[in-house]
Design a protein around this motif. Structure first.
Motif, PDB file in Angstrom:
ATOM      1  N   ALA A 156      -1.462  -4.942  -5.153  1.00 38.44           N
ATOM      2  CA  ALA A 156      -0.046  -4.782  -4.793  1.00 38.44           C
ATOM      3  C   ALA A 156       0.844  -5.043  -6.008  1.00 38.44           C
ATOM      4  CB  ALA A 156       0.322  -5.710  -3.637  1.00 38.44           C
ATOM      5  N   ILE A 157       0.544  -6.088  -6.759  1.00 42.09           N
ATOM      6  CA  ILE A 157       1.315  -6.382  -7.972  1.00 42.09           C
ATOM      7  C   ILE A 157       1.178  -5.226  -8.962  1.00 42.09           C
ATOM      8  CG2 ILE A 157       1.526  -7.905  -9.979  1.00 42.09           C
ATOM      9  CD1 ILE A 157       0.455 -10.176  -8.110  1.00 42.09           C
ATOM     10  N   TYR A 158      -0.042  -4.751  -9.143  1.00 38.99           N
ATOM     11  CA  TYR A 158      -0.326  -3.645 -10.059  1.00 38.99           C
ATOM     12  C   TYR A 158       0.463  -2.391  -9.666  1.00 38.99           C
ATOM     13  CZ  TYR A 158      -3.306  -0.090 -12.326  1.00 38.99           C
ATOM     14  OH  TYR A 158      -3.778   0.959 -13.060  1.00 38.99           O
ATOM     15  N   ARG A 159       0.421  -2.031  -8.399  1.00 35.04           N
ATOM     16  CA  ARG A 159       1.129  -0.834  -7.924  1.00 35.04           C
ATOM     17  C   ARG A 159       2.647  -1.012  -7.986  1.00 35.04           C
ATOM     18  NH1 ARG A 159      -2.998   2.223  -8.742  1.00 35.04           N
ATOM     19  NH2 ARG A 159      -4.590   2.238  -7.149  1.00 35.04           N
ATOM     20  N   MET A 160       3.124  -2.206  -7.683  1.00 38.41           N
ATOM     21  CA  MET A 160       4.570  -2.467  -7.804  1.00 38.41           C
ATOM     22  C   MET A 160       5.019  -2.266  -9.238  1.00 38.41           C
ATOM     23  SD  MET A 160       5.753  -5.776  -5.529  1.00 38.41           S
ATOM     24  CE  MET A 160       4.977  -6.889  -6.649  1.00 38.41           C
ATOM     25  N   ARG A 161       4.235  -2.766 -10.172  1.00 44.29           N
ATOM     26  CA  ARG A 161       4.582  -2.616 -11.585  1.00 44.29           C
ATOM     27  C   ARG A 161       4.571  -1.154 -12.007  1.00 44.29           C
ATOM     28  NH1 ARG A 161       1.318  -7.710 -14.334  1.00 44.29           N
ATOM     29  NH2 ARG A 161       2.722  -9.324 -13.543  1.00 44.29           N
TER      30      ARG A 161
ATOM     31  N   ASN B  21      10.432   3.795  -2.868  1.00 45.73           N
ATOM     32  CA  ASN B  21       9.755   3.500  -1.599  1.00 45.73           C
ATOM     33  C   ASN B  21       8.365   2.931  -1.830  1.00 45.73           C
ATOM     34  OD1 ASN B  21      11.914   4.314  -0.045  1.00 45.73           O
ATOM     35  ND2 ASN B  21      11.165   6.401   0.159  1.00 45.73           N
ATOM     36  N   ILE B  22       7.693   3.422  -2.849  1.00 45.81           N
ATOM     37  CA  ILE B  22       6.362   2.903  -3.184  1.00 45.81           C
ATOM     38  C   ILE B  22       6.468   1.431  -3.562  1.00 45.81           C
ATOM     39  CG2 ILE B  22       4.458   3.051  -4.843  1.00 45.81           C
ATOM     40  CD1 ILE B  22       5.026   6.134  -4.872  1.00 45.81           C
ATOM     41  N   GLU B  23       7.447   1.106  -4.411  1.00 47.00           N
ATOM     42  CA  GLU B  23       7.634  -0.291  -4.799  1.00 47.00           C
ATOM     43  C   GLU B  23       7.921  -1.153  -3.579  1.00 47.00           C
ATOM     44  OE1 GLU B  23       9.954  -2.988  -8.079  1.00 47.00           O
ATOM     45  OE2 GLU B  23      11.074  -1.345  -7.171  1.00 47.00           O
ATOM     46  N   LYS B  24       8.772  -0.670  -2.703  1.00 46.97           N
ATOM     47  CA  LYS B  24       9.127  -1.415  -1.481  1.00 46.97           C
ATOM     48  C   LYS B  24       7.895  -1.643  -0.596  1.00 46.97           C
ATOM     49  CE  LYS B  24      12.139  -0.958   2.527  1.00 46.97           C
ATOM     50  NZ  LYS B  24      13.099  -0.067   3.188  1.00 46.97           N
ATOM     51  N   ASP B  25       7.067  -0.610  -0.440  1.00 41.67           N
ATOM     52  CA  ASP B  25       5.857  -0.741   0.376  1.00 41.67           C
ATOM     53  C   ASP B  25       4.914  -1.797  -0.197  1.00 41.67           C
ATOM     54  OD1 ASP B  25       6.814   1.274   2.033  1.00 41.67           O
ATOM     55  OD2 ASP B  25       5.523   2.830   1.162  1.00 41.67           O
ATOM     56  N   TYR B  26       4.732  -1.770  -1.501  1.00 45.16           N
ATOM     57  CA  TYR B  26       3.821  -2.730  -2.118  1.00 45.16           C
ATOM     58  C   TYR B  26       4.420  -4.132  -2.182  1.00 45.16           C
ATOM     59  CZ  TYR B  26       0.191   0.617  -2.900  1.00 45.16           C
ATOM     60  OH  TYR B  26      -0.817   1.532  -2.689  1.00 45.16           O
ATOM     61  N   GLN B  27       5.742  -4.241  -2.189  1.00 41.66           N
ATOM     62  CA  GLN B  27       6.368  -5.567  -2.104  1.00 41.66           C
ATOM     63  C   GLN B  27       6.010  -6.231  -0.784  1.00 41.66           C
ATOM     64  OE1 GLN B  27      10.533  -4.829  -2.732  1.00 41.66           O
ATOM     65  NE2 GLN B  27      10.391  -5.154  -4.937  1.00 41.66           N
ATOM     66  N   LYS B  28       6.001  -5.460   0.292  1.00 43.10           N
ATOM     67  CA  LYS B  28       5.632  -6.017   1.604  1.00 43.10           C
ATOM     68  C   LYS B  28       4.199  -6.528   1.590  1.00 43.10           C
ATOM     69  CE  LYS B  28       8.735  -3.074   4.260  1.00 43.10           C
ATOM     70  NZ  LYS B  28       8.824  -1.929   5.155  1.00 43.10           N
ATOM     71  N   ILE B  29       3.294  -5.733   1.010  1.00 41.80           N
ATOM     72  CA  ILE B  29       1.895  -6.150   0.922  1.00 41.80           C
ATOM     73  C   ILE B  29       1.778  -7.397   0.048  1.00 41.80           C
ATOM     74  CG2 ILE B  29      -0.393  -5.474   0.078  1.00 41.80           C
ATOM     75  CD1 ILE B  29       0.461  -2.536   0.781  1.00 41.80           C
ATOM     76  N   PHE B  30       2.501  -7.398  -1.066  1.00 38.81           N
ATOM     77  CA  PHE B  30       2.496  -8.549  -1.964  1.00 38.81           C
ATOM     78  C   PHE B  30       2.965  -9.809  -1.245  1.00 38.81           C
ATOM     79  CE2 PHE B  30       5.189 -11.128  -4.853  1.00 38.81           C
ATOM     80  CZ  PHE B  30       4.176 -11.685  -5.614  1.00 38.81           C
ATOM     81  N   TRP B  31       4.079  -9.722  -0.525  1.00 43.68           N
ATOM     82  CA  TRP B  31       4.601 -10.903   0.149  1.00 43.68           C
ATOM     83  C   TRP B  31       3.655 -11.410   1.229  1.00 43.68           C
ATOM     84  CZ3 TRP B  31       7.453 -14.050  -2.133  1.00 43.68           C
ATOM     85  CH2 TRP B  31       8.430 -13.628  -3.020  1.00 43.68           C
ATOM     86  N   GLN B  32       2.984 -10.501   1.918  1.00 42.30           N
ATOM     87  CA  GLN B  32       1.996 -10.942   2.908  1.00 42.30           C
ATOM     88  C   GLN B  32       0.856 -11.700   2.225  1.00 42.30           C
ATOM     89  OE1 GLN B  32       1.893 -10.984   6.296  1.00 42.30           O
ATOM     90  NE2 GLN B  32       4.049 -10.453   5.991  1.00 42.30           N
ATOM     91  N   GLY B  33       0.404 -11.166   1.080  1.00 40.87           N
ATOM     92  CA  GLY B  33      -0.632 -11.870   0.324  1.00 40.87           C
ATOM     93  C   GLY B  33      -0.154 -13.232  -0.144  1.00 40.87           C
ATOM     94  N   CYS B  34       1.098 -13.292  -0.602  1.00 38.33           N
ATOM     95  CA  CYS B  34       1.668 -14.570  -1.049  1.00 38.33           C
ATOM     96  C   CYS B  34       1.673 -15.590   0.075  1.00 38.33           C
ATOM     97  CB  CYS B  34       3.095 -14.375  -1.556  1.00 38.33           C
ATOM     98  SG  CYS B  34       3.195 -13.609  -3.167  1.00 38.33           S
TER      99      CYS B  34
END
Length: 114
Positions: free
Chosen positions: A54-59, A85-98
């Motif tokens: 998720a971090i990788y894709r957000m970047r 939108n891609i960044e937003k989607d991966y932010q959600k995944i990132f926050w869930q992982g966090c």
């Protein structure tokens, strides 16, 4: 009892070799930072990988936004860059992982209460 339920932790601190290099570095950084908390087990490997990806894709999306801008030309009109939108989607995944891994200040505070 808690350690027994958590299971083994012999594989969790080393990223799998078949991951992209950047994802491997992110995985190992996350695992290294959590090693002192002694909360990870091999059952967390997929969660850490998901968070690292998720971090990788957000970047990647953020890099596209930085290069192309928030709006891009499509034909004769400006449209929102799909990378937003891609960044937003991966932010959600990132926050869930966090939240699951205790990477945010709030989730760490909850871990300390237990």
């Amino acid at each position: 009892m808690e350690k027994r339920l958590r299971g083994r932790a012999d594989l969790v601190y080393q990223a799998r070799e078949d991951l992209p290099d950047e994802v491997k570095r992110l995985y190992e950084a996350i695992a290294w930072h959590l090693q002192g908390a002694d909360v990870l087990s091999n059952l967390d490997i997929d969660l850490i990988e998901m968070t690292a990806y998720a971090i990788y894709r957000m970047r990647q999306a953020r890099q596209s936004l930085d290069q192309e801008g928030l709006l891009i030309q499509q034909g004769d009109k400006l449209i929102k860059n799909p990378a937003a939108n891609i960044e937003k989607d991966y932010q959600k995944i990132f926050w869930q992982g966090c939240l699951q891994l205790g990477l945010s200040p709030v989730s760490r505070a909850k871990l300390e209460q237990h």
